[in-house]
Design a protein around this motif. Structure first.
Motif, short mmCIF file in Angstrom:
data_model
loop_
_atom_site.label_atom_id
_atom_site.label_comp_id
_atom_site.label_asym_id
_atom_site.label_seq_id
_atom_site.Cartn_x
_atom_site.Cartn_y
_atom_site.Cartn_z
N PRO A 1 26.53 7.57 11.29
CA PRO A 1 25.66 6.36 11.02
C PRO A 1 26.65 5.17 10.77
CG PRO A 1 25.37 7.96 9.19
CD PRO A 1 25.97 8.76 10.49
N SER A 2 27.91 5.61 10.16
CA SER A 2 28.80 4.41 10.06
C SER A 2 29.37 3.60 11.25
CB SER A 2 30.18 5.14 9.34
OG SER A 2 30.72 6.04 10.21
N ALA A 3 29.06 4.22 12.39
CA ALA A 3 29.08 3.31 13.58
C ALA A 3 28.14 2.44 14.06
CB ALA A 3 29.64 4.36 14.78
N GLY A 4 26.97 2.59 13.31
CA GLY A 4 25.93 1.74 13.82
C GLY A 4 26.11 0.18 14.15
N ALA A 5 26.64 -0.43 13.08
CA ALA A 5 26.88 -1.92 13.19
C ALA A 5 27.61 -2.13 14.06
CB ALA A 5 27.52 -2.25 11.76
N ALA A 6 28.85 -1.50 14.51
CA ALA A 6 30.03 -1.76 15.46
C ALA A 6 29.12 -1.65 16.88
CB ALA A 6 30.92 -0.85 15.44
N LEU A 7 28.39 -0.71 17.20
CA LEU A 7 27.64 -0.34 18.17
C LEU A 7 26.69 -1.26 18.68
CD1 LEU A 7 26.93 3.19 18.43
CD2 LEU A 7 27.91 2.37 19.98
N LEU A 8 26.01 -1.99 17.67
CA LEU A 8 24.86 -2.95 17.89
C LEU A 8 25.72 -4.32 18.32
CD1 LEU A 8 22.30 -4.01 17.42
CD2 LEU A 8 22.69 -4.80 15.17
N GLU A 9 26.97 -4.67 17.49
CA GLU A 9 27.60 -5.77 17.88
C GLU A 9 28.12 -5.75 19.54
OE1 GLU A 9 27.59 -8.88 16.24
OE2 GLU A 9 26.35 -7.81 15.20
N ALA A 10 28.67 -4.53 19.65
CA ALA A 10 29.00 -4.19 21.09
C ALA A 10 28.20 -4.54 22.11
CB ALA A 10 29.89 -2.96 21.21
N LEU A 11 27.03 -3.85 21.57
CA LEU A 11 25.90 -3.93 22.78
C LEU A 11 25.45 -5.11 23.01
CD1 LEU A 11 23.37 -2.53 24.64
CD2 LEU A 11 22.25 -2.22 22.40
N LYS A 12 25.57 -6.20 22.07
CA LYS A 12 25.00 -7.53 21.96
C LYS A 12 25.92 -8.40 23.02
CE LYS A 12 22.83 -8.21 17.47
NZ LYS A 12 22.73 -8.75 16.24
N GLN B 1 24.67 3.67 27.63
CA GLN B 1 25.29 4.56 26.74
C GLN B 1 25.43 4.04 25.49
OE1 GLN B 1 25.86 7.64 27.28
NE2 GLN B 1 25.59 7.96 29.52
N MET B 2 25.54 2.77 25.34
CA MET B 2 25.81 1.97 24.13
C MET B 2 24.43 1.95 23.43
SD MET B 2 28.30 -1.15 24.49
CE MET B 2 29.93 -0.75 24.48
N THR B 3 23.33 1.69 24.20
CA THR B 3 21.92 1.88 23.61
C THR B 3 21.53 3.23 23.25
OG1 THR B 3 21.21 -0.06 25.14
CG2 THR B 3 19.62 1.19 24.08
N MET B 4 21.87 4.15 24.04
CA MET B 4 21.39 5.53 23.49
C MET B 4 22.28 6.20 22.22
SD MET B 4 19.40 7.21 25.75
CE MET B 4 19.47 8.92 25.70
N ALA B 5 23.59 5.66 22.22
CA ALA B 5 24.38 5.64 20.83
C ALA B 5 23.73 5.16 19.81
CB ALA B 5 25.87 5.26 21.21
N LEU B 6 23.40 4.07 19.88
CA LEU B 6 22.46 3.21 18.97
C LEU B 6 21.42 4.03 18.28
CD1 LEU B 6 22.84 0.58 16.98
CD2 LEU B 6 21.44 -0.49 18.88
N GLY B 7 20.78 4.71 19.18
CA GLY B 7 19.75 5.58 18.93
C GLY B 7 19.90 6.80 18.12
N THR B 8 21.40 7.16 18.19
CA THR B 8 21.81 8.31 17.21
C THR B 8 22.46 7.98 16.10
OG1 THR B 8 23.80 8.60 18.47
CG2 THR B 8 21.86 9.81 19.10
N CYS B 9 23.28 6.82 15.94
CA CYS B 9 23.84 6.26 14.82
C CYS B 9 23.34 4.94 14.05
CB CYS B 9 25.19 5.72 15.75
SG CYS B 9 26.29 6.96 16.43
N GLY B 10 22.39 4.33 14.71
CA GLY B 10 21.83 3.17 14.14
C GLY B 10 21.02 3.63 13.05
N SER B 11 20.19 2.21 12.71
CA SER B 11 19.11 2.65 11.62
C SER B 11 17.87 1.65 11.95
CB SER B 11 19.82 1.95 10.44
OG SER B 11 19.65 0.61 10.34
N PRO B 12 16.88 2.08 11.29
CA PRO B 12 15.58 1.14 11.58
C PRO B 12 15.83 -0.44 11.33
CG PRO B 12 15.00 3.15 10.21
CD PRO B 12 16.51 3.03 10.30
N SER B 13 16.70 -0.59 10.77
CA SER B 13 17.08 -2.25 10.87
C SER B 13 17.45 -2.71 12.22
CB SER B 13 18.20 -2.81 9.74
OG SER B 13 19.50 -2.03 10.14
N ASP B 14 17.93 -1.80 13.23
CA ASP B 14 18.03 -2.18 14.58
C ASP B 14 16.83 -2.47 15.30
OD1 ASP B 14 20.91 -2.11 13.78
OD2 ASP B 14 20.93 0.04 13.98
#
Length: 206
Positions: free
Chosen positions: A33-44, A58-71
């Motif tokens: 989950p500590s990678a969530g913020a970085a993945l969100l910015e990378a995906l944008k 792959q970035m979107t799928m990764a956000l699904g496993t590392c992100g949070s409901p705020s995404d």
């Protein structure tokens, strides 16, 4: 944060799309989950380039496993945009269900995906349902099967609900799986046969 995650987060900024994709795959597997913020910015940043659909997936799928409901707000907006690639719709559906599941709102998320009438999005959502082995209420199961059975049996949309139905009950589910076993797609036949035996199989998304 694990060293693997630190290295992968750094690699999300690499000039090479292949290396960014590799980093996203690694983070998806790690589920940190500590990678969530970085993945969100990378995906944008990534979705601005229509050539890198595999990396966006792959970035979107990764956000699904590392992100949070705020995404979820960003993901829902992304998949509603006309220019968003089909691969991102599929991964977005998966990620939306996964992140909604974290706050026990996955039923609403599944119904929202169905309401868009986007086959790639619904396919991704059902992929997550199958992989998470979600047991849905009868009304939601009916809504899912109504959506799927309105499509041709040659359509790939049948595969993931045929897998997920291993954990569902009711005559409608049994009739769906029985029809799938007699259908034209070998992958769906195999999945439905497993589900009728109460077996989810060992399927993995791309």
């Amino acid at each position: 944060m694990a060293l693997d995650a630190v290295q992968a987060i750094s690699q999300l900024q690499d000039r090479s799309s292949a290396k960014r994709r590799s980093a996203a795959k690694r983070l998806r597997k790690l589920g940190d989950p500590s990678a969530g913020a970085a993945l969100l910015e990378a995906l944008k940043n990534e979705v601005r380039d229509t050539r890198t659909w595999e990396t966006q997936y792959q970035m979107t799928m990764a956000l699904g496993t590392c992100g949070s409901p705020s995404d979820l707000s960003y993901l829902r907006d992304l998949v509603l945009q006309r220019e968003t690639l089909h691969a991102v719709h599929t991964a977005g559906g998966d990620a939306i269900v996964r992140l909604s599941y974290m706050e026990h709102s996955h039923t609403e998320a599944i119904r929202w995906c169905l309401s868009t009438d986007s086959e790639p999005l619904v396919g991704g959502a059902l992929q997550a349902v199958a992989m998470l082995r979600l047991v849905l209420d009868q009304e939601t199961v009916t809504n899912v099967l109504d959506f799927v059975e309105a499509r041709s049996p040659h359509d790939g949309i049948y595969f993931w609900p045929a897998v997920a139905a291993a954990g569902w009950t009711g005559q409608r589910v049994h009739d769906f799986l029985t029809a799938c076993v007699s259908g034209p797609r070998s992958d769906v036949v195999e999945a439905a046969t497993n589900s009728l035996a109460g077996n989810y199989g060992t399927y993995r998304p791309l």
